[in-house]
Design a protein around this motif. Structure first.
Motif, PDB file in Angstrom:
ATOM      1  N   VAL A 503       0.872   1.535   1.332  1.00 25.50           N
ATOM      2  CA  VAL A 503       0.678   0.243   0.881  1.00 25.50           C
ATOM      3  C   VAL A 503       2.178  -0.026   1.668  1.00 25.50           C
ATOM      4  O   VAL A 503       2.120  -1.070   1.478  1.00 25.50           O
ATOM      5  N   SER A 504       2.916   0.723   1.535  1.00 29.79           N
ATOM      6  CA  SER A 504       4.349   0.666   1.676  1.00 29.79           C
ATOM      7  C   SER A 504       4.194   0.125   3.373  1.00 29.79           C
ATOM      8  O   SER A 504       3.657   0.714   3.967  1.00 29.79           O
ATOM      9  N   PRO A 505       5.682  -0.269   3.867  1.00 33.29           N
ATOM     10  CA  PRO A 505       5.795  -1.269   5.586  1.00 33.29           C
ATOM     11  C   PRO A 505       5.863   0.624   5.914  1.00 33.29           C
ATOM     12  O   PRO A 505       5.224   0.243   7.220  1.00 33.29           O
ATOM     13  N   TRP A 508       1.975   1.783   5.664  1.00 35.46           N
ATOM     14  CA  TRP A 508       0.957   0.411   6.261  1.00 35.46           C
ATOM     15  C   TRP A 508       1.308  -0.068   7.579  1.00 35.46           C
ATOM     16  O   TRP A 508       0.084   0.253   8.194  1.00 35.46           O
ATOM     17  N   GLU A 509       2.042  -0.334   8.237  1.00 40.58           N
ATOM     18  CA  GLU A 509       2.621  -0.882   9.362  1.00 40.58           C
ATOM     19  C   GLU A 509       3.230  -0.104  10.749  1.00 40.58           C
ATOM     20  O   GLU A 509       2.242  -0.166  11.229  1.00 40.58           O
ATOM     21  N   ALA A 519       2.363  -5.579   4.778  1.00 36.65           N
ATOM     22  CA  ALA A 519       2.422  -4.537   3.757  1.00 36.65           C
ATOM     23  C   ALA A 519       1.893  -4.849   2.724  1.00 36.65           C
ATOM     24  O   ALA A 519       2.682  -6.385   2.323  1.00 36.65           O
TER      25      ALA A 519
END
Length: 576
Positions: A503-505, A508-509, A519
């Motif tokens: 779920v970190s950038p 997630w991104e 994120a």
């Protein structure tokens, strides 16, 4: 054995040559591949022939599980130090750090420093204790006084997750490198790496893997030494002149991109200071912790301490490993600046540099190889290409061996067979696991071709720092640590590090394609948080454990401490 290896080698080289010939006759306008580098292919063939001969020799010596996992414990400290350096100086170090320095200047050093600072932790806290307490894997050490089934289940889980992420990154790196340099198809390169790795480990075990790593370390250290000398020679061996030229080049690039003179000057100077790569103090601390403490939790590195005859040789191993790795990282910094000053300013490489260095995740790590072409021509370019491939091969072999030992020694022999498995059946399970890991690595390597691999390497270090290191540290150095605390805390560190990274950038991104700013976790590395969760979990659940088993485990610490500090009761590589 000889016939099997000879037949395999013939098939492999035929595949490589056929693929290269096909590529040479293919679409010359295809941006993903360069012209076939026959020098690199010949040198790669020589390396493969030499290492397969060593594997044949090692196979004759690999008769028992101890031979397979630890080379019979007969490797000297100097040899082991070189092998550890060979295992540690992966494609991420050679290609990744030089590219990071080229892109970000001074900021790229956080990788070098983070990777290197982990070694004093191992020297003063781990090396001697590991050798005195362990047999084949780090679970032997972590579970010395604990219940075997739960601690081995955790250790095998942690090892396999770290190995999986590390393996994917290396396989994708190999595929992209060979696609660019040898003109092979991506899948061919991945299959060749997977097949060679399986041969080294299946037939030669730790002895063959060790010598592949030693040869690769010598070749790589020789290559980067020559590159660094040639780069410095361009500037009268003056670091100041090299850095000044780097600032000038970056300023000119920024000006050409439409920046104002003030903005261009600031962009040029930015490569000599921190701040462009790591955006805030928490990210810097978290990222640094992952690199530093992750080193002390990487299963394929820890496993190397059981290949030496005693604790004295284990200490010597770390001394030599630290020496070679430190030397290597200093040179990589010079090569990174060489990429700025020589490659980006070379008119003949303008298109190549633009396409490869700025070409995205799969092709961004070619800075060091292009420096080799600039300073040494096509022959040296071919040599460094082959060494880069050998680098991946050696690391993948070490990773596979640690994964195989986790399944065969920790799970099969200790958990399923309750310590009653004979050496032959354990060896058989290990070889079956090696085949399975090889097939899995090739499959995942092909599946992840388009993914950014940088986060996978950092995730492997973050998991090792959050799961393996806290359990190892607390079980060896804290008398109140219990089975329940170690297992629950270890799994909390393992799960939180994977979850926070997803779920970190960076995942997630950048990888999963979600909108920017969506994120859930704002930092690139989870180590500061997940490592804390791991340590707190071990402490809390150990303190709360008032069972009779826990009391017995605390009482057993005194015996463990004497053994870990003095080696009394440790008999060579035979374990406890």
């Amino acid at each position: 054995m000889k016939k099997n290896l000879s037949a395999f080698l013939g098939t492999l080289l035929a595949l490589a040559v056929a693929g290269a010939a096909h590529a040479a006759g293919g679409d010359v306008g295809e941006a993903a591949k360069q012209a076939t580098n026959w020098t690199a292919i010949v040198m790669f063939g020589i390396f493969v022939c030499g290492t397969l001969y060593i594997t044949k020799w090692a196979a004759a010596k690999t008769k028992s599980a101890a031979d397979f996992y630890t080379g019979g414990g007969g490797i000297t400290g100097f040899q082991n130090g070189l092998a550890i350096a060979g295992d540690y100086m992966s494609a991420a170090s050679f290609l990744g750090i030089s590219a990071a320095v080229m892109a970000n200047g001074y900021d790229g050093l956080i990788y070098s420093i983070g990777f290197l600072v982990g070694w004093p932790v191992i020297t003063f806290l781990m090396a001697e204790r590991l050798r005195n307490l362990g047999k084949f894997t780090f679970a032997d050490v972590a579970g010395y006084r604990f219940k075997q089934t739960p601690i081995r289940a955790f250790a095998a889980s942690g090892t396999l997750v770290v190995v999986a992420f590390y393996l994917i990154a290396q396989m994708v790196g190999a595929g992209q490198l060979i696609k660019l340099l040898f003109g092979l198809e991506y899948w061919m390169a991945v299959v060749i790496v997977g097949a060679l790795m399986m041969i080294y480990v299946l037939f030669g075990g730790m002895t063959a893997t060790t010598w592949v790593q030693i040869i690769k370390a010598v070749l790589l250290l020789s290559g980067v030494t020559f590159m660094a000398i040639m780069v410095m020679a361009q500037y009268g061996f003056s670091p100041e002149a090299l850095f000044a030229k780097g600032v000038e080049v970056k300023t000119a690039i920024a000006a050409n991109a439409g920046k104002t003179p003030e903005e261009a000057a600031a962009a040029g100077l930015s490569i000599m200071g921190p701040g462009g790569f790591i955006k805030d103090p928490i990210s810097a601390i978290s990222f640094g912790m992952a690199l530093m403490f992750g080193t002390a939790g990487l299963p394929h590195i820890l496993m190397r301490f059981f290949t030496v005859p005693d604790a004295k040789e284990a200490r010597k191993s770390v001394f030599w490993a630290t020496t070679w790795i430190g030397y290597f990282y200093v040179l990589i910094f010079i090569i990174g600046f060489g990429a700025i000053t020589l490659v980006l300013t070379n008119p003949e490489m303008a298109d190549v540099a633009k396409g490869i260095i700025l070409g995205g995740a799969g092709t961004a790590n070619m800075a060091a190889v292009l420096v080799a072409k600039t300073v040494g021509g096509n022959v040296f370019y071919g040599f460094i290409s082959a060494v880069a491939f050998a680098t991946i091969l050696a690391v993948v072999a070490g990773l596979t061996l640690s994964g195989a030992s986790a399944v065969s020694h920790d799970l099969y022999a200790t958990v399923f067979k309750k310590g009653k498995a004979d050496s032959a059946s354990e060896l058989k399970v290990s070889r079956i696991t090696t085949l399975a890991l090889g097939v899995l690595a090739v499959t995942l390597g092909i599946a992840f071709e388009k993914q950014n691999i940088a986060f996978m390497v950092s995730l492997a270090f973050a998991i090792a720092a959050s799961a393996n290191f806290p359990v190892l540290f607390m079980s060896v150095l804290w008398k109140d640590c219990t089975t329940k605390g170690a297992v629950i805390g270890g799994f909390l560190g393992l799960i939180s590090s994977v979850a926070l990274t997803v779920v970190s950038p960076s995942v997630w991104e950048a990888t999963l394609g979600n909108p920017k700013g969506s994120a859930w976790f704002p930092y690139s590395s989870p180590a500061l948080f997940s490592m804390t969760i791991g340590f707190v979990g071990i402490w809390l659940f150990s303190i709360l454990d008032r069972s009779q088993d826990a009391a017995n485990e605390r009482a057993a610490y005194a015996v463990q401490k004497v053994r870990s500090e003095t080696g009394l009761g440790a008999s060579g590589a035979s374990g406890h």
